[in-house]
Design an enzyme around this catalytic site. Sequence first.
Site, PDB file in Angstrom:
ATOM      1  N   LYS A  27       1.142  -1.229   0.079  1.00 42.25           N
ATOM      2  CA  LYS A  27      -0.045   0.010   0.217  1.00 42.25           C
ATOM      3  C   LYS A  27       0.831   1.122   0.019  1.00 42.25           C
ATOM      4  O   LYS A  27       1.980   1.170   0.755  1.00 42.25           O
ATOM      5  CB  LYS A  27      -0.773   0.121   1.375  1.00 42.25           C
TER       6      LYS A  27
HETATM    7  N1  GLU Z   1      -7.227   0.508  -3.155  1.00 42.27           N
HETATM    8  C1  GLU Z   1      -8.204  -0.905  -3.790  1.00 42.27           C
HETATM    9  C2  GLU Z   1      -8.264  -1.577  -2.020  1.00 42.27           C
HETATM   10  O1  GLU Z   1      -8.008  -1.248  -1.086  1.00 42.27           O
HETATM   11  C3  GLU Z   1      -7.634  -1.368  -4.631  1.00 42.27           C
HETATM   12  C4  GLU Z   1      -6.331  -2.172  -4.576  1.00 42.27           C
HETATM   13  C5  GLU Z   1      -5.783  -2.580  -6.136  1.00 42.27           C
HETATM   14  O2  GLU Z   1      -6.559  -2.730  -6.876  1.00 42.27           O
HETATM   15  O3  GLU Z   1      -4.674  -2.917  -6.162  1.00 42.27           O
HETATM   16  O4  GLU Z   1      -8.372  -2.884  -2.383  1.00 42.27           O
END
Ligand code: GLU
Length: 476
Positions: free
Chosen positions: A107
């Site tokens: 993240k």
């Molecule tokens: N930000 C989104 C989540 O928390 C999508 C993450 C992604 O598609 O890699 O799942």
Amino acid sequence: MSPKNEPSFRESVDLMFNRAVQLMDLPPGLGQQMRLCNATYTVRFGVRLRGEMQTFTGYRAVHSDHIEPVKGGIRYSEAVNQDEVEALAALMTYKCALVDAPYGGSKGGLCINPREYEEHELEIITRRFAYELIKRDLINPSQNVPAPDMGTGEREMAWIADQYARMNTTDINARACVTGKPLIGGGIAGRVEATGRGVQYALQEFFREAKDVSKAQLSGTLDGKRIVVQGLGNVGFHAAKFLQQEDGARIIGIIERDGALVSENGLDVETIHNWIAKNGGVSGFPDATFVADGAKVLEQDCDILVPAALEGVINLENAKKIKAPLIIEAANGPVTAGADDILRKNGCVIIPDMYANAGGVTVSYFEWVKNLSHIRFGRMQRRQEEARHEMVLREFENLSKAMGETWSLSPSFKKQYLRGAGELELVRSGLDDTMRSSFQSMREIWHERKDVTDLRTAAYLVSIGKVAASYQTKGL
Ligand code: GLU
């Protein structure tokens, strides 16, 4: 935000993880190894804006690289910090494992209030942040693939993709370095609404199981269910819209930054979404009651509560007052570990974040595969599928003639049946299948094991089991 006497977001995720690990028989030390975030890169960079040098702080955390690339969004918010990014990266590891998206968890975040900047300024900042991450392989199609999160969207992903392509001019897979791109820039149909669609599919699957519905002290189908949604951003908006328009649910409360709207007769999600876009908030909306203390509406009587905004909004302060018998965590971490204990004891059923909002990463996976295969889904089969369907219909009509009868199929059936699946239909089908099968994998444990009394623990058991197996096959 959770009150001061509560563990941090990351500690809260750890507590939930530990609760599940205690019920497992993992080799010594493996649980600890899995729980810890492998690495977090912090970058501080300066950008010359409005005649001065402004410094920004950003992060990219890699929680687990048991499978590479690692995956997870990039968040733009003033509240971004290392603890939050690491908690969110951990959730990505478990989320990807649960829905069989072949990634480790990561993240990223940038401390910024994007509302304070013009588009061209955001582009410079985003490109600079991306540059810092790309040069350390923290954005890379085979190592680390970001996506949108709070405060970012297609636009930022397009800038990141372009920045990567400029820095890697001979990488034929450059577009796969990030997902959530606009369709024209290598994105996939259905990605924007994917997380909200996933929330809808999750609830549809839940309501297919009468036993589960009665565990949540509810009955029947989604039709007519009274729903309160917190956050009409990308996830909350699409979830509420689909549940209202396609499943007949009644949205009786919408909580936004500046307050909440309530109406027992139901709130029209699209109209309110347009109102927010024009007026910057919900206040002043004419056809509903405005509640200035929006968070109070979380405590309102309803059938389903959909927190789709921030982490920690249901915490030790308000958990006892929550009346919803069913909560679906569209946001990441909206219920703290302490609140989770209270709600569980009160018989509230929680459909956990790592499953409920996994629609986003699931469709990200499809987009990444599309980018690597360099072809749109359905391009080869669609017309062939249509031709075969047409053959069947023609044969059917010929048969009826040969029997001296004229069986005719309704034009609307013919139209629907003849249509071959395009990319959007395939994405929806893949997402629906993923949400159904992942739910079943959690539910099996929830019902079969006496020591598992909630879906969150069941979800952790499934995903930790898969990550552990992946570590073990590598000999770790
Ligand atoms: N930000 C989104 C989540 O928390 C999508 C993450 C992604 O598609 O890699 O799942």
